[in-house]
Scaffold this motif. Sequence first.
Motif, PDB file in Angstrom:
ATOM      1  N   ALA A 173       0.807  -1.277  -0.136  1.00 29.33           N
ATOM      2  CA  ALA A 173      -0.090  -0.105   0.142  1.00 29.33           C
ATOM      3  C   ALA A 173       0.817   1.160   0.225  1.00 29.33           C
ATOM      4  N   GLY A 174       0.083   2.439   0.215  1.00 33.70           N
ATOM      5  CA  GLY A 174       0.952   3.630   0.418  1.00 33.70           C
ATOM      6  C   GLY A 174       1.052   3.859   1.940  1.00 33.70           C
ATOM      7  N   TYR A 260      -4.545  -0.291   2.390  1.00 36.94           N
ATOM      8  CA  TYR A 260      -5.345   0.194   1.179  1.00 36.94           C
ATOM      9  C   TYR A 260      -4.741  -0.220   0.193  1.00 36.94           C
ATOM     10  N   ASP A 261      -5.312  -0.481  -1.147  1.00 38.08           N
ATOM     11  CA  ASP A 261      -4.470  -0.621  -1.988  1.00 38.08           C
ATOM     12  C   ASP A 261      -4.548   0.008  -3.301  1.00 38.08           C
ATOM     13  N   PRO A 262      -3.487   0.823  -3.574  1.00 33.37           N
ATOM     14  CA  PRO A 262      -3.584   1.851  -4.423  1.00 33.37           C
ATOM     15  C   PRO A 262      -4.160   1.505  -5.908  1.00 33.37           C
ATOM     16  N   ASN A 263      -4.129   0.093  -6.260  1.00 32.58           N
ATOM     17  CA  ASN A 263      -4.617  -0.282  -7.568  1.00 32.58           C
ATOM     18  C   ASN A 263      -5.996  -0.641  -7.278  1.00 32.58           C
ATOM     19  N   ARG A 264      -6.625  -0.116  -6.434  1.00 30.54           N
ATOM     20  CA  ARG A 264      -8.253  -0.405  -6.375  1.00 30.54           C
ATOM     21  C   ARG A 264      -8.851   1.245  -6.148  1.00 30.54           C
ATOM     22  N   TYR A 274     -15.874  -3.174   1.005  1.00 27.24           N
ATOM     23  CA  TYR A 274     -16.444  -4.336   1.524  1.00 27.24           C
ATOM     24  C   TYR A 274     -16.663  -5.326   0.095  1.00 27.24           C
ATOM     25  N   VAL A 275     -16.733  -4.484  -1.074  1.00 25.55           N
ATOM     26  CA  VAL A 275     -16.864  -5.410  -2.267  1.00 25.55           C
ATOM     27  C   VAL A 275     -15.493  -5.619  -2.543  1.00 25.55           C
ATOM     28  N   GLN A 276     -14.500  -4.692  -2.726  1.00 25.35           N
ATOM     29  CA  GLN A 276     -13.211  -4.965  -3.426  1.00 25.35           C
ATOM     30  C   GLN A 276     -12.216  -4.252  -2.267  1.00 25.35           C
ATOM     31  N   ARG A 277     -11.814  -5.401  -1.526  1.00 26.34           N
ATOM     32  CA  ARG A 277     -10.714  -5.430  -0.369  1.00 26.34           C
ATOM     33  C   ARG A 277      -9.876  -4.397  -0.954  1.00 26.34           C
ATOM     34  N   GLY A 278      -9.224  -3.306  -0.178  1.00 31.06           N
ATOM     35  CA  GLY A 278      -8.396  -2.416  -0.489  1.00 31.06           C
ATOM     36  C   GLY A 278      -8.601  -1.005  -0.950  1.00 31.06           C
ATOM     37  N   ALA A 279      -9.840  -0.849  -1.126  1.00 29.29           N
ATOM     38  CA  ALA A 279     -10.536   0.369  -1.694  1.00 29.29           C
ATOM     39  C   ALA A 279     -10.409   1.275  -0.495  1.00 29.29           C
ATOM     40  N   TYR A 280      -9.876   2.497  -0.905  1.00 26.97           N
ATOM     41  CA  TYR A 280      -9.769   3.522   0.197  1.00 26.97           C
ATOM     42  C   TYR A 280     -11.166   4.392   0.240  1.00 26.97           C
ATOM     43  N   LYS A 281     -11.461   5.657   0.071  1.00 29.88           N
ATOM     44  CA  LYS A 281     -12.623   6.209   0.662  1.00 29.88           C
ATOM     45  C   LYS A 281     -13.497   6.391  -0.892  1.00 29.88           C
TER      46      LYS A 281
ATOM     47  N   MET B 469     -25.261  -3.403   6.380  1.00 31.52           N
ATOM     48  CA  MET B 469     -24.309  -3.058   5.590  1.00 31.52           C
ATOM     49  C   MET B 469     -23.024  -2.289   6.431  1.00 31.52           C
ATOM     50  N   GLY B 470     -23.325  -1.871   7.314  1.00 32.25           N
ATOM     51  CA  GLY B 470     -22.195  -1.405   8.033  1.00 32.25           C
ATOM     52  C   GLY B 470     -21.062  -2.329   8.525  1.00 32.25           C
ATOM     53  N   ASP B 471     -21.599  -3.628   8.905  1.00 30.38           N
ATOM     54  CA  ASP B 471     -20.895  -4.687   9.261  1.00 30.38           C
ATOM     55  C   ASP B 471     -19.674  -4.872   8.472  1.00 30.38           C
ATOM     56  N   ARG B 472     -20.114  -4.659   7.002  1.00 29.08           N
ATOM     57  CA  ARG B 472     -18.943  -5.044   6.190  1.00 29.08           C
ATOM     58  C   ARG B 472     -18.038  -3.994   6.005  1.00 29.08           C
ATOM     59  N   SER B 473     -18.317  -2.701   6.385  1.00 29.63           N
ATOM     60  CA  SER B 473     -17.414  -1.625   5.862  1.00 29.63           C
ATOM     61  C   SER B 473     -16.328  -1.494   7.047  1.00 29.63           C
ATOM     62  N   ARG B 474     -15.218  -1.050   6.689  1.00 27.51           N
ATOM     63  CA  ARG B 474     -14.141  -0.877   7.406  1.00 27.51           C
ATOM     64  C   ARG B 474     -14.187   0.773   7.771  1.00 27.51           C
TER      65      ARG B 474
END
Lengths: 582, 539
Positions: A173-174, A260-264, A274-281, B469-474
């Motif tokens: 990550a960064g 987090y993953d800069p490539n997401r 929660y869909v794509q691990r590593g996504a940031y905001k 839904m929040g359960d899944r959120s970081r």
Amino acid sequence: MNRPKMNIIRLLIICFLALPFSGFAQKVTDVFRAAGTPHNPKVRIAFNQYYSSDGLAALGQKIAEAHPELVRRQSIGKSTQGRDIWLLAITDYSTGDPDRKPAFYVDGNIHSNEIQGAEICIYTAWYLTEGFRDITYVKNMLRDRIFYIVPTINPDARDEFFRGPNTASSPRAGMIPLDDDGDGQFDEDLYDDLNGDGSITQMWRKNDNGNFIRDPKDPRRMIAIEPDDVITGQRYEYLGREGLDNDGDGQINEDTYGYYDPNRDWGWKWQPDYVQRGAYKYPFSAPENRAVADFVKAHPNIAGAQSYHNSGGMILRGPGAEEDVSTYNRADIRIYDAIGEKGEELIPGYRYLTVYKDLYSVFGGELDWFYGGRGIYTFTNELFTSYAFYKKSGRDPDTRYKAEKDLLLGDAFVPWTTYDHPQYGEIMIGGFKKNFGRATPGFLLEEECHRNMVFTFYHAYHMPRLSIDQIKEKSLGGGLREITAVIKNDRLMPTHASQDLKYKIERPDYISIQGVEVLAGMIVENEDFNVTREQKVEPEKLRVDNIPGNEVVKVRWIIKDRGRPTVIVDSAKGGYLKKTRE
Amino acid sequence: MKSRLIIFLCGSLLCFSTFRGAAQSDYRSAEQVSNDLQALVRQYTQNAQIQSLTLTPNGHDIWALTLSKGQPQDHPGLAIVGGVDGRHLLSVELAAQLAKDILENHPDWLDKTTFYIFPNMNPDATEQYFQSLQYERHGNGSNTDEDRDGRLGEDPYEDLNGDGLITMIRVEDPTGDYIPLEAEPRIMVKADREQGQSGRYKLFTEGQDNDQDGAYNEDGPGGVSFNRNLTYNFPYFTPHAGEHPVSQKETRALLDFLYEQWNLYGILTFGPANNLSSPLKYNRTGATKRVVTSILREDAEVNALLSKRYNQIIADDNVPPSVTEGGGFFEWSYFHFGRLAMSTPGWWAPKPEKDSTQASTTNREANFLRWAEQNDLDEVFVEWTEIDHPDFPRQKVEVGGFAPHIMQNPPYAMIGSVVEKHSDFLQEVIDMQASVELINLQTESLGDNLTRITVDLHNPGLLPTQTQMGDRSRWLRKIKVQLKLTDDQSLISGREYQLYERLAADESVQLTWLVRGSGSLELSAGAAHTGVETLSIKL
């Protein structure tokens, strides 16, 4: 003066005169040119080692200063920790308008531990600038195209990978701190370099109920016990990567840098964590990626792109996620196939693959945004495969161990040592060093650089190349003339990819005529049967959706019988051309 | 003398009436809202802060108000957002007036809850209401190419009849698709071929086809719409969406702010989506896909509960269908941000009174027109009037249609009761708010300085501590239960430190420890978005 003193003085004078020849500078005549290598380069770079972010910046600056007529250097933004993201814009600045030439974009090191992409970028910049004088291919390439090269788009964490204790796969990550375990603290349980060797290796412990034994023939190796094995020796259990429970929550190394993953983080089909691990905001919430995106948006002349990762020996195209299959249509896949299959030939051991199908689903990847969001044909190469050690195909699990022993002479493994761990008691620590497995070993690095570079050249070569092939004139009588212009694209890629045409990502190509009075303008759909489509509004500036690869587009104007026509082609990815009829 | 007295009295009356006339009679401009909010914060400095998150392309501030007692992060937080849709002036007033209402009339709410209020996310667009050329505007002030033809703003609206409003034009043309509604001929509807109707009119927004591309007024000044710029179901390359999700400074600034408020548990959006009059429905296929498109089952139950309460306060009579656009903020607040998401337009016109002289119809526009006329609303509809139109030299063209902004934004005098009702609804939400409490504490001495501690961790609220839904959120923290021992106490059984994901409404978990030692120790439980409760336990 007495004789001995005179001799001493003579001796001193001779020595003094001989000094310049005593060998720290090589003479030009000391070197014989090897085929395919720039001769006597102004900038000398060792390509069998890796450079820190500062090191890369210094090399980029050296190249820019040595070749001011070929290189412009700029910072496209700042990283999380405030480092510059350096870009080298390389073309023959003496001809054409640089930012109107079809452009090829390359970057490396989006994942901090995937380092060798940066060296390949520097190699590419070095090769283009040093080869320009003597290698005709390079001269032509830089006449027609401009290269935007960004050696590292994750400089902070690159340095962290080098200097901090890491595995071959961390930090990836960064450096933005994040709370990975939801306890309200950020990055509170990092890896711990228990034996102080700079690498995070493995922890093992003697355990009569463990599932591994040591390989009696190779002290480096641990072998998993199979159900039918009869074990007489000591058993071991695997405890994980070197570390301690820094925050007392019963887990080790659960909240390292990031995650987090800069490539997401890219703006095409971005999905949350929660869909794509590593996504940031949200897309481009990492400042480094935003700098790249802003640059790309401001340079619509970018027609092809390459990004570098490791490892595995792959040439990847999208779609990144199965849900996105409809984005890539057959016409574009054919172009990808042509370039990808050529790549397999240029880089033996590499396979041309599709991300979602052959790897795993990725949402919000860099290559997806470049193609899906900007219509730019883009490849991602996963650099280095252990095939490179022995050039033998087939997967041999022993290759790494053999190569480390015989080719690298044992330099890449940390021998096992004992350690007294506060939670686990007496354990063994050891394993492959962080610079082994994913990063190309030194002796193979220049080859890897060169092969990947020529792959990108093949791609860049096939970006559109437009020419105003003919301007034909026909008198219609009654004071009117008919001018037909034939615009040719003699490379594989169209001025608009199908994704681009589907969504009108980029503006149409304009084919204009000047110097004459225009009464009507039309696109010639079939010259033989005189099938044309008139553009009623603003006929002097014809709007053409696309100039396909290896094809011609014909346009026609009806003009008054006065004046000399000049035809202008203005295409975002095809360039800007002008031709006056003789 | 008497005449002077009369003059004096008349003068006073005049002054008095102009004084009364200075009371707000129309929606406030961005500048007025700005000034009023600043004044409000100055008046309530103890409990209110205001900051500008960023400036829009046209130079307006995006205001963020924080209403709290003590540090904002000390209590669970609720956000209220207005101006997500640039045509919806009402939403700005609702958000801003609720801020005032909380500070003036409900300071006790701040004992329990922190409020983050963002009155207007698209002031560049809402300001079009106040310009000399008034039209419903989606986009902020950034120059974008809505029809992606390579030209910027080349085909704006034109005020063909010079009335300062952009309405519609209808062109008599047998190739058109529209006909007048039988029950109310001023309203144009699409001809229904199955009913044997065939179209007689073409319908466009008021203006000319400046770029002669067949589309009318498709690319004017501006701009990106905030309510299309979020990441959920982003509508790529469509008008007013932006080049990619979260491309605008306003969107980024708001999200950067929200992602840092770890105490935020819910967001109330005033906009075109409506999950309060009618709750979102659980759909198994959508909920089990990798990219989730349906509300999750437990969240649907909570939504149904909230909806019931809402409908008791704001009658669900004649509710327009909920509008979900791609890239919308409400949708993002649930599907991507994982918070308790509520959205409503706040107001809609009720059904008109039955009138036996008029044919009844289900057409919403016709009914609105009737209701408006029954209630003497001004300047609702511009009557169809013929004009000469340069694009249609040989056809009959008329200008007319609803005045802009009129259908979604009631006369200002009606707003007061809308604010009041939504204040009542907020009261309901706050009463239902989740929290954590440590109850039924038992300490048993087992002899030899050994104590067994048992306590229940309980959520007394009617809302869960976070959504499913929040359960899944970081981006939501876990409920941290921590036992703080002194140096001469030791833990024999149980964990010093535990994390729990969520407590549903009225859910409890029993916790137990065995501690050796004497004196007292501290037990704390909670997270930023539930509040933290501490208990001192004597061994």
